[in-house]
Structure formats: C-alpha cells, structure tokens
Design a protein around this motif. Structure first.
Motif, PDB file in Angstrom:
ATOM      1  N   ASP A 141      -6.630  -3.366  -0.131  1.00 42.70           N
ATOM      2  CA  ASP A 141      -6.520  -2.042   0.468  1.00 42.70           C
ATOM      3  C   ASP A 141      -6.154  -2.183   1.942  1.00 42.70           C
ATOM      4  O   ASP A 141      -6.975  -2.550   2.768  1.00 42.70           O
TER       5      ASP A 141
ATOM      6  N   LEU B 156      -1.763  15.338   0.291  1.00 48.17           N
ATOM      7  CA  LEU B 156      -3.125  15.401   0.822  1.00 48.17           C
ATOM      8  C   LEU B 156      -3.165  14.898   2.259  1.00 48.17           C
ATOM      9  O   LEU B 156      -3.827  15.484   3.132  1.00 48.17           O
ATOM     10  N   PHE B 157      -2.436  13.844   2.489  1.00 51.54           N
ATOM     11  CA  PHE B 157      -2.354  13.234   3.806  1.00 51.54           C
ATOM     12  C   PHE B 157      -1.787  14.240   4.807  1.00 51.54           C
ATOM     13  O   PHE B 157      -2.334  14.462   5.897  1.00 51.54           O
TER      14      PHE B 157
ATOM     15  N   GLN C 201       0.834  -1.209   0.000  1.00 50.04           N
ATOM     16  CA  GLN C 201       0.000   0.000   0.000  1.00 50.04           C
ATOM     17  C   GLN C 201       0.867   1.257   0.000  1.00 50.04           C
ATOM     18  O   GLN C 201       0.608   2.220  -0.711  1.00 50.04           O
TER      19      GLN C 201
ATOM     20  N   ARG D  32       1.307   4.717  -2.935  1.00 49.11           N
ATOM     21  CA  ARG D  32       0.988   6.127  -2.683  1.00 49.11           C
ATOM     22  C   ARG D  32       1.613   7.031  -3.741  1.00 49.11           C
ATOM     23  O   ARG D  32       2.803   6.910  -4.039  1.00 49.11           O
ATOM     24  N   SER D  33       0.825   7.931  -4.280  1.00 52.37           N
ATOM     25  CA  SER D  33       1.392   8.917  -5.195  1.00 52.37           C
ATOM     26  C   SER D  33       1.835  10.121  -4.385  1.00 52.37           C
ATOM     27  O   SER D  33       1.536  10.241  -3.193  1.00 52.37           O
TER      28      SER D  33
ATOM     29  N   PHE E  11     -10.909   9.790   3.974  1.00 55.67           N
ATOM     30  CA  PHE E  11      -9.594  10.416   4.102  1.00 55.67           C
ATOM     31  C   PHE E  11      -9.024  10.249   5.503  1.00 55.67           C
ATOM     32  O   PHE E  11      -7.843  10.479   5.723  1.00 55.67           O
TER      33      PHE E  11
ATOM     34  N   LYS F 195       0.733  13.029  -4.699  1.00 53.13           N
ATOM     35  CA  LYS F 195      -0.486  13.759  -4.343  1.00 53.13           C
ATOM     36  C   LYS F 195      -1.081  13.200  -3.050  1.00 53.13           C
ATOM     37  O   LYS F 195      -1.507  13.950  -2.175  1.00 53.13           O
ATOM     38  N   ASP F 196      -1.083  11.880  -2.946  1.00 56.05           N
ATOM     39  CA  ASP F 196      -1.606  11.252  -1.728  1.00 56.05           C
ATOM     40  C   ASP F 196      -0.859  11.748  -0.510  1.00 56.05           C
ATOM     41  O   ASP F 196      -1.441  12.061   0.524  1.00 56.05           O
TER      42      ASP F 196
END
Lengths: 767, 767
Positions: free
Chosen positions: B655, B59-60, B48, B52-53, B220, B55-56
């Motif tokens: 996931d 955002l995180f 996982q 992650r990109s 999120f 962007k992830d």
C-alpha cells in the motif's frame, strides 16, 4: 558525409503502426500547428540577447505596456462602434415597425398585420444577408462567437486565419448586421474575438491583409514578433474584449488565465489586468458620452450591465431554491449542447458555399416571423396587454395593444437585448407567465438553431435571455408559496444557470456575472449555481465551446492529463523514427527535406553516435535559406562541429530580430525559395548548429506520459525529444500525440503488456 | 560490488569551489528545504495508481471538495472569534477609560489626566505582554503577519513550524491581545496565516502538537498526505483567510495565485475560489448574526469593509491627482520599508529571548502614551473640539471635550480600527487638519517600529489608516483649489497608495481593495494608484514582505529568471559531483549516507556506466528502512537490475499511501532508525529501483540556466539532474542554486570566458 546521406531517404519510407482511428484523427488535425511558447535559445539569438543594454530592456518593457494600453483603448472603441450602430439600427427598425402599425390602422386588421410584417421580415433578412455575406464570402473564420477559436489559440494551437485583420473586419461588420437583423445572437462573444485580434494586430504592427502597413518602419516592434509575445498580447486583447463586453476587468483577466495560461506568470497577469481595466474604463468614458450621460460620468462600464438589484430580498434560505434552479439550468444546457451538436454535425456534412448563406437567411426569416407573430397573437389577437404603471419607461412597447397599455412579450422582443435582460432581472416590469414562457421557449429553440450559422454570433446573450426568462417563471412559481420574494433575483440565477449549463466555464463566468451585477453579495449564489449547473450538465456532455473545438478536431490539451495516460509511457505514444538532420547539410538536402515535411521541426542528430545535438524548426531553416547563411570557407566545416562559438560562421553584426522577423508569422514556401536559388547555391553547405536549439527538452522512453504532458502543457513546448537509455534519439512527442483520443488509441496496444518487453520489441534504434 | 564502494566515501570529500559569499548564503539557507510539487512516479506508487477504481477517484475528488468547504468555514469562524473578542476588549477598554475621565472630573485636571492615563497604559501593556508571551515563549513563528512565511511556503519552500497547529493557536490568541492592546497592527495579515494553517491542518488530519488526533482513523486522508496536496490546501486556506479578512473572495483567490501558483491549474483555482467564497459567506452569516443585524441578513462580508462611497463626485479629471498621490504613497512606502529594514536588522542582531518581550511591552507603552497624550493635548489642552452634527454616530468620542462636542483625533484612536478607516473614508466625519496630520505621522512612525516586534501583527490596517489620513489631508488641500470634491475618495486612494508603496503587491491588492470598496467603478483609479506607487517605490527598494523574506535568507524564486542568468549555463551553477547511490545497496551503506547528508535526494547511478537511473529521496529511503523493505532472496539481486517489474520485491498488496504516510510530513532520524536495527539487518541489501523516481527531469551542462529555472519553477521540482554530452551524471541543480544571489556569485567566474573551454576545464566527470 557518405555514411549519413540516408537520413532523409529513410524519411520517405517512414511509417507509423497504429490502427485507423489514429491515422484519421491525425490527418484531421494536420491543418493545425502548435505555437512555440518557449523563447528561442540558439547561439544566434543568445548572442543578440547578450548585446541588449539595460536601456533596451527598459524600452522593451515600456513598449510592451504601451501596446497593452492601446489594446485596451482600441478594443473598447471597437465595442462602442458595434454597440452604437446596433442600437441605432435596431431602434430604427423597431420605430419604423411601430410607426407602420400605427399608420396602417385605418386599412383594417389584415393590412395592419401584413404591411409591418413584410417590412419587418425584409429588413431583418436584408441585414442578416449582409452579415452572412461577410462571413461566407470574405472570411469564414469570422463565423460564430470565436470563443472556441480563441480558446484553442490560447491553448497553444496555431489556427489559420484566427487572428488576421480580415477576420476582425468581417467580425465587426458582420456582428453589427447579425444582431441588428434580430437573430438570437449576442455581440459579446464576437467582442472577445475582436479584442484578441486587436491584441495580435497592434503588437505585430504588420498585416498580410494590409501590405501598406509594412512600409511603416516599426523597428521597435521586432522583438514582439514571435509566438510567445504574440500569444501574450492576444491574451491581453481577449481579456480587454471581455472587459468591454461585460464591464468586467477581473472577469476578463481570469477568462484569459482560465483559457490560456498554462504557466502562470505574475507580470503577464498584471498586464492582462491592465489591458482589461483600460478597456472597461475607455468604454465607460466614451459610452457615457455617446449615450448622453456626460463624458466624465462613468456610469456605463460595459456593453451589458445588469442594473441595481434588490438585495434586501435575497436571504440565505433561498440558497437551496437557487441550487435547484442551477440543476435545471444544467439539464437545459446539456439539452442545448446535445441538440446543437447534432445540427452542427449536419451542417459540416451537408452545407457548403452559398447554401450557408441561404441557411442564415432562412433562419433570419423564421426568427423574424416568430418575433413578429408571437407578440401579434398575444397582443393583437388574444389581447394580453398590461396597463402602464409608474416606473415603466418608454422601453415598454405598445405594439398591437390599445393606448395606455403595453405588450409584455413585445417589450422583450422589440428592445435592444441588454434592455430586455434588465427588464427580466428587475421586477418592476410586469411580465405575464404566458408571455415569459413563450419567450423563453422560443428564444431557447432559436438559439440552438442559430449558433453555428455563418454569421458572427455570441452565445452569452441568448443564454442570459432564455435563462432569465425561465428563472423569472420559476421565481413566480416560488412566490406563490413564499410571497414577497423578488423574482428578479431568480431571473439572475436562472441566467447564470443556463450559461453555466451551456458554456461550463467556471471561474471567469462567475466573476463576469458578479462584476456585471456589481455586488459582491451575489458571489456565493452565482458561484454555487454555476457549479451545480456544470456538475449536472457534465453528466450528459461537454461544454458547447469544447464540443465545437472537438468538432473542428483541434488538438486541444486540457489542464489535467487524461486518465488513460496513467498507463502509458513516452515510448508508447511518441512518433517513432523521426526525420533527423545532421549538423552540416547541403542546401539541396535541406530543401528536399522541407519539401517532404512542411511545418515541422527536425532533431539535429550526430551522424556518428545517433545522439541528439539539438532541434531546428522549418521557419528558421527557411530564414537561413532566404538570408543565404551558408558556409563560406570549405575548410571551416570538417563535417562535425562548426566553429560558430568564435563567431566566424555569422556576419559580425548578425541581427537576430531582423532574421526572425523575415520569417514571422509566415515564411515563403520551399518552391518559392527553390525558384530563387541557382544550381551552385544548391551545392552550398549550411551549418545548422548556431541556429538550432542546442538544449531541447528530452525525456526517456520509460518516462510516464503524465510527466511528458505536464512538461509540454506547462511550459508551452512544441516538441519533446525521446531518447533511449543509451542516449540515442528514438522518437519525438508533440502536442498531437498528447490529445486524449490519440493517447487512448495506444492504450489497447500497450495495456497489460510487460513494460520492459514492449520497449525492447518495438523501438527500432537508429544505427 | 567491490568496484563501487567508493561512491559514499567520495561523498565525504565532496567540496564546491565558490567564493565565500556563496558558502555563507548556502549555510544560511540550509535550514530551508524545497517542497516537492511533482507527483511521485516510482514503480511502487504507479502500481497503487493503477489499482484505483473509478469510485476511488470520485471519492477522492469529493473528499477534496469537502475539505475545501470546511477550510472555508473554519477559517471564517476563526476570523469571527478574533473579531468578536478584539471588539469586545477594545470597547471595554475605551469605555472604561472614558468612564474614568468622566468620574475623575472632580479631582482636578491633574488627576483627571493621570488616573485614566495610568489605567490605559497598564491595560494596554498587560494585553501586549500576553500577546508577546505567546509568541516569544510558545511559538516564535507566530510573530509578524505571517505573509512572508506563507509567500515562501507557497513559493515552494518548506519553512519549519509555519503550518503547525501550535503556530495557529499562538497566532489567533496573540493577535487578539496585540490588537486589543492598542498596537499599530492589524488582524488581517495574521488571518491569512491562520487560514493557511487551517488549510494544512484539516487536509492532513494529523498534528504533531496534538497526538490525540492520530488515534482517529482517517484513512481517507492518506492520499492527501504529500507536499503537492498539502500545498494546494494551504493555497485554499490562505485565500479563505484573505476572503474572510476583507470580504474579498476573488482577491483571496488571486492572492494565492499571485504568490503561489507557478503552474496555473484550472481545477485548483476553482477550488481555491470555492474555499474563499465559502469563507466570506460563512463570515457574513455569522458576523451579521453576532453583530445583531440578523442571521440571514448578509451585510458583513468581511472583517473590514469600506462602506458606500460617494461616487458621484469622482470624475475622470481627478485621475492625475490620484496618480500624484500614488507617487507620494510610493515614496512613503519606500521610506517605511527602508526604516523597517534597518530596525529589523538590529533586531536580528541584538534582540534575543526575554528582550524581545521587553521590547514589545516598551513599544506598547510608547504607543499607549501617544494614543492617550495626543488626544489629551489636542482636546483637553488646546481645546480642539468639533461640535456634534447630524449624521455623526456614537463613534464620535467626547474624550476631554466639553459636552456636545467630540475630539476628532480621539475618534480615530478610540474606536476599533475598522471604524476609524471608515471615518477617514467618508467625509461626514469632520476631521481637523491638525488632528489628521498628527494621526497620520504618529501612526506611520509607530507602524514602522511595530512591524517585526514579537507579536502577531498585520500590516494592512496600519498602512490603510496612515495612508487614508494622508490622503484625506491631500484631499483637503485639493479642495481649497477645486471646492466640492469628496475628500473621502482621496482617503481611499491614499490608503491604496500607501499599501501599494509598502507591500508592492499588484493584482491581488487591487482586487482586495476593489472588493472591499464593492464598486467596480473604483477599479481603474485604485489600479493606477497601486501601479504608480509600486513603480516609484521600486526605484528605492523592494516590497516589505520581500525584504523580510530576504532577511530570513529564504531561497525564494521570483516568477521571472533574474537577468544574470542570461549568461549562465546549467554546468556553471550546478552542484558538482553529487552524492550518488547505486541501485542495490546494503542497509549499512544507506544509513551511513543518510547520516552524512540529511534532507536530500540522491541520484541513483548505474555503477558501471555512470549514467543516472533515477532519483531517490531521503524520506523514501527512511520509509524503506522502517518498513524493512529488504531483498529477501540473495539470488534475486545480482548487482544490476532488480526484478520488481514482475512484483517479487514487494509484498503482494503493497500500500503506497500507507508507506508514504509513515514518513510524512516528518520521518525518524537516522540515529533513531539505527537504534532499532540489528547487526544482521545492517548487512541486508535493499533494491532501490522500485522506489526511485525512474525518470527525473534531466538537462545537459550547456542548457541555459533560464531554461533550467523555468523548468524547476514552472513545474515545482526539487531537483534537476545535469548530464554531460555522453549521458553521464555530472551535477544536480536544486532550488538554492537558482536563487538570484547565488547565481550572481557564479557570474564573475564564468562571464566572458570561452564557453566550450569552461565546460571542458571544470567539470570532473565521474569515473
């Protein structure tokens, strides 16, 4: 013994298969070593530990606190010494210049300009020449603010010369002359470095620069002579330095924490806080006395204080305006860093030896010219003068202005920096837009060029000054739209934003500024401004201290493991096929090994199974050699295990502190030891086991690097052994393997490959 | 598979050979579990992580900061809610009582006493009855200040109910009524607990108490649903609570650091600091608005502020006097703790159920009687009244005094606590020696009895009040010898010394008081006073919070390893012969194992070699069961290694966040799972390897316990595996094995014995 003589021959042909970058970087980093933050736990030291009585422990603790007390006091006294002399020299210079302007009035405008100008130039260049002599000739490590060096030291990197007495001397004397010489540098950064050296010096009670000190018997200091204790005291000293510089004890403590502590320790934090509180308090008493406010008055908590703010005029609605200013500071800071980086690169490449001194004097000349000519043009030529008003003190400088007027820009340039900062922060001093703008731009540009010159030079004051000037201009512009706001508040926020943009420090910077302001109400705007400045600045480049750390190729470890480590395992980054040593060796073998690989640690490996038994460092091996700890009776050592557990291998009252003191902080080179050894000594055998660390931290090849990083960074380790699934030693990880750039260089080679395959293919198992 | 079915049968006969104390302590501690601060690094979660990109990640990070922002805001709003209601209820009570005194004047002295007295008693007891109902009936965990619980949670102990929404509700409502009910309790401690729960609640976005919340899709938040993130947010919340209570953002951040962070993290510290700054700022805006100073005024940084001090009268020469007061505070604090410990022991032993409520009401009755009768006797009977002077506001209470006079002791008792503290700190309020003495002694004694009653109750305000009263008395005595000193300064120092003596906190307490005073000049005396008080107090007993942690048998780990660990090795303290699990098991085996040993982790051991392959926790096993992650194809699992590395054992788009969210923070019991499983399910086989932690931290039996302690404490681990020299698993160390008392119980058995002998004798190697 025959079957394992190869262990040190194999060492010679050891090689690593990485691409060029990696090798280059490694060789650049090779002059740095790690500090050992973990306590030594070999059988010999544990024996000493068990002998400690309760009284010893209490005495030890008490000495620790007393030392922390004296670190605070002496750092404060050093700060007072610097401050008093800088103020004395600057005031003399400004008064003499003003006197010359007055007394040459009859000679006509040309000579009224020329005579004071030449005097000013000569005076400044002379002072700066002295400053740069101390740095370029006596101790180059005293250059700059010292904060990158202290950051690195507290991060766990042993940097040569950084906490030496000679460095402190050069720093203290040099900063006097560089600040008094009118350079755009502050004395606050060097103060932090000085404090750190005070911390190291007082706790160790010995100095290579002062052999006389060795004669003083200070046995009670012996337990403090190791990396762990020394680094703790350096933390105390650095905090005391911040506290003295800014009157900010909490900021000082948090500076040390933010930069230093990987492993947060309540007791240490309390002690750091104590040192910084003592420091600011001592400075307060002495400076209040020296400056003539009365010795018990306590009104001067720091070298620099910001004065009382007019907080009634700062309201919630100004917050967005502050944030905008923060973003501006971020951009200006990024510009500062980018420009300074280029200049520093050129410096490293082209400037050597005496050219460094020449550069410093040249910059002093340019600075002095600007400082003299700009006010001259504004006040003498363009006649931009401000009439005296009530509330204006004798800080206001007449310069070339008519009687009853003062020149605003001369007031900024011709006062001690701290007074100039306060003039900018408080709106009772009327400053013209033109004067402010010229001052801000000139100071900003000069500061960019000056940081990195071979003089002790702080960065805080230049940033505060130019930032405050920009902030004040911004405030003036805002007041055109919203009349009645206080421009002084904007100057404070401008200063914070410029500092945030250049230094990118967060917690400690906020608290330092907050404590220098001495009003909790300003906490929120200062914090948000610094956050914004950092966020914006980080879009372009790193903080200036980090850039300089990077330029020096220091193996610095950030708090968080870099992103690239997500994809790596210990087996990918470890140094393969490490040089090992069996538990029993001859003196000849040890010395040959040490000759080949200095400044290292050797895993002790069972010659039969290939499994690691422990880890031994070169200083301890040296200690064994110079204290002649050899195996006495041949029958005792049968090649496998020693019999130390029953105490026969060591003298009955072996003193670990004495032993480790003999090789700390420096130990003789192998050649020096070899010259004292006889032929028969070389054939002696040594039992390493009582002196090795029998339980070094160990990970497996498939352990994620993130975990290895956290382990090494968090506990302050120097070495982590890597073993394969069957328990044999296959590699060793040290600080340098975990530096972001190094780890990245492995990424290309391993990313995407089948993990299991990688491990099986590339790790040559020990026989 | 036949050869290793014994692994879980052997588990049943597992036993440990320690003497009785150890077993008792362990069973007491059994209701607590450790938090896992280390990120999960199993193959499934790493996959996982790799997905992650950039962007992830951004955002995180952004969500994390937004959550920290809201934690600050909501904590501040909770503080305002409490404050406004307490002030409203208290003022109403005091006004009604005063009104009754005035209106019953004609009825004669007896009724003028009786009617207001009865009203006062009934009102107070009614409020306290409400408060204790919320605690005793709805949520017992809301009792007390909550600081011991938060300290323990931040230390890494999972305490049932401590960060539940229901606890927050009971705490907020309960503290309203207990403070308004006149008990000698503060609202500051409960504020910290409330902040911590806000931190946990907002970041998790789900609550067992409010099933409705589950319906809101908050995907999120999934990455935040683990112990590491939750504990970080709880740190933010606790800091925000301190910041709101005392207007002390730095103090709040340092409170969280001092109590929480084993592993200091720059980014987290900055976030904690941000939350607390937002909290104090929000409180400032809202409270300034609500209290009628104007919404943009920013004059109310905390629930409690100390006002401006007359610092001109505090000089260096008073420092020794302050230290003496510090020592006195230490003694008084130690007395407080000793008395409260005895009372608490009795409470634990004898008071159950409704008797707890009765006790609270009884104490409310006694408190109200004291609060009413003492001022009555002083003002009404002995006629000790003070004439009004300029500078005295309407805070001064007339009570039974004639017109134009006020009763000093009634002024202390009949105002909100914060006003009373300010009256003591500032010398314009004339307070008689008799009144002060009575107030100090009564408040001190009542506070001892009250702390621990089944109501939410803070300790700061009672300590501040009685300490300030003692300090003011001391100042008055000093002023007989040195007239002209400011007794208010002594009250401040007295308050600090009492708090230092009771709580024995150091760094955070100093900064909290410093920031509430809002003048850096007081830093030094406050710090030295707290140090002295702590030093003196520590001669007698521990801090009150630590005592209560101890009474609850929480496995709390101090920063430094206790002295007894000097003599111990990992092999001495480890839990021997741990319950292990092979890499491939049937569902039936797993469920039987979980039924026998809940709340644990199992080392995964290679059935052939006995070497540890990894570690798996019960929640993750549960997750595998409820998500039916079984081996599909029989041929894939040949009993040894799985083929997960090529991705066949998991669904293609497995996931991890969804998986771990399904078992966090609570997971279904084994019985519940068993009821959903069919007979054929039980025969399914599970491949544990993709879900186990493949590289748990491992030490050897001879590793010094100090090092094990530092490893577990420093990195926030739950389990450390212990292996023998040949790499087989011989034990496991968890938090409970490292508690001082537990470690001490091993000392007798091992001390002095020959080390090598011990290890060989007692460790039963796995077959």
């Amino acid at each position: 013994m025959e079957e394992n003589t190869g262990f040190w021959q194999r060492a010679i042909v050891r090689n690593r298969h990485h691409h060029e970058d990696h090798g280059q970087l490694m060789s650049k980093m090779s002059k740095y070593d790690s500090l050992e933050y973990q306590d030594t736990f070999c059988a010999a030291s544990v024996a000493q530990r068990h002998r400690r009585s309760k009284k010893d422990v209490i005495l030890f603790d008490f000495s620790r606190w007393m030392l922390s007390f004296f670190i605070g006091v002496i750092t404060a006294l050093a700060a007072v010494f610097i401050d008093v002399n800088v103020v004395w020299m600057s005031t003399m210079k400004f008064n003499l210049t003003s006197g010359l302007i007055r007394s040459t009035e009859e000679l006509g405008p040309f000579f009224q300009f020329l005579v004071p100008f030449i005097f000013f130039i000569v005076f400044n260049c002379g002072l700066v020449a002295t400053a740069t002599y101390f740095v370029a000739r006596i101790e180059p490590c005293a250059a700059g603010s010292g904060i990158p060096e202290i950051k690195s030291y507290l991060n766990g990197v042993r940097i040569p010369m950084v906490v030496r007495l000679r460095t402190a001397m050069s720093k203290v004397v040099g900063v006097l002359f560089s600040v008094a010489g009118g350079l755009c540098v502050g004395k606050e950064g060097p103060m932090i470095h000085t404090g750190a050296i005070v911390g190291a010096g007082i706790s160790q009670g010995k100095s290579i620069d002062m052999p006389l000190v060795h004669r003083i018997p200070m046995a009670f200091l012996k337990p403090f002579r190791n990396d762990h204790e020394k680094r703790d005291f350096v933390s105390c000293g650095a905090a005391a330095g911040v506290a003295a510089a800014f009157g900010s004890p909490t900021g000082g403590a948090l500076f040390s924490l933010e930069e230093a502590s990987s492993f947060f320790n309540q007791g240490l934090t309390w002690r750091i806080f104590f040192s910084s509180m003592i420091s600011t308090f001592t400075l307060n008493i002495v400076l209040s006395g020296v400056r003539g406010y009365g010795w018990g008055n306590l009104s001067q908590p720091g070298l620099i204080t910001f004065g009382m703010f007019n907080k009634a005029t700062y309201t919630l609605y100004q917050l967005p305006l502050f944030l905008l200013l923060g973003a501006f500071g971020g951009v200006m800071g990024a510009g500062f860093n980018a420009a300074n980086t280029r200049i520093s690169r050129l410096r490293i490449k082209y400037l050597k030896g005496n050219y460094k001194m020449l550069e410093a004097i040249l910059i002093a000349f340019i600075t002095a010219t600007c400082q003299f000519c700009l006010p001259f043009i504004m006040s003498g030529v363009l006649n931009q003068c401000v009439p005296h008003r009530p509330g204006v003190t004798d800080q206001a400088k007449q310069f070339y202005c008519p009687e009853g007027h003062y020149s605003d820009i001369a007031t900024l340039f011709y006062n001690p920096q701290e007074d100039a900062i306060r003039s900018l922060f408080h709106s009772q001093y009327q400053l013209s837009m033109g004067g402010l703008f010229l001052f801000a731009v000139v100071y900003y540009c000069l500061a960019i060029v000056t940081y990195g010159v071979a003089v002790p030079s702080g960065l805080f004051v230049p940033c505060l000054l130019s930032g405050a000037a920009f902030g004040r201009i911004y405030g003036r512009l805002i007041s055109l739209v919203f009349p009645g706001i206080d421009t002084g508040n904007f100057a404070l926020i401008g200063a914070a934003s410029m500092l945030g943009g250049v230094a990118r420090m967060t917690i400690s910077l906020t608290i330092i500024l907050l404590e220098a302001t001495n009003d909790i109400q300003y906490g929120m705007p200062i914090m948000l401004t610094i956050m914004t400045a950092k966020l914006v600045g980080d879009l372009f480049n790193k903080g200036l201290y980090d850039i300089h750390i990077h330029l020096k190729a220091v193996p610095f470890l950030e708090f968080e493991p870099p992103h690239c480590m997500d994809y790596l395992e210990a087996g990918d980054i470890m140094s393969r096929d490490p040089i090992t040593i069996p538990p029993v060796v001859t003196v000849e073998q040890v010395t040959s090994l040490m000759k080949l690989y200095g400044h290292q640690a050797f895993p002790v490996v069972d010659p039969v199974t290939g499994k690691p038994l422990g880890l031994i460092t070169v200083p301890i091996l040296t200690g064994m050699l110079i204290n002649s700890i050899f195996i006495k009776d041949e029958s005792e050592a049968d090649g496998s295990r020693s019999t130390f557990s029953t105490g026969s291998a060591l003298p009955q009252h072996f003193d670990w502190y004495h032993f480790s003191d003999s090789v700390y902080p420096r130990f003789p080179s192998v050649d020096k030891i070899l010259s004292t050894l006889t032929e028969s000594d070389l054939e002696q055998r040594m039992d390493i086991q009582p002196f090795m660390d029998p339980s070094p931290h160990t990970v497996r090849t498939q352990t994620p690097v993130i975990r290895v990083f956290t382990l090494l960074r968090g506990l302050g380790l120097r070495h982590i052994l890597v073993v394969s699934d069957d328990g044999t030693l296959v590699g060793i990880v040290s600080r340098k393997d975990l530096v972001e750039e190094v780890a990245e260089s492995f990424l290309g080679a391993t990313k995407g490959r089948d993990r299991a395959q990688t491990v099986a293919d590339t790790i040559p198992l020990l026989p």
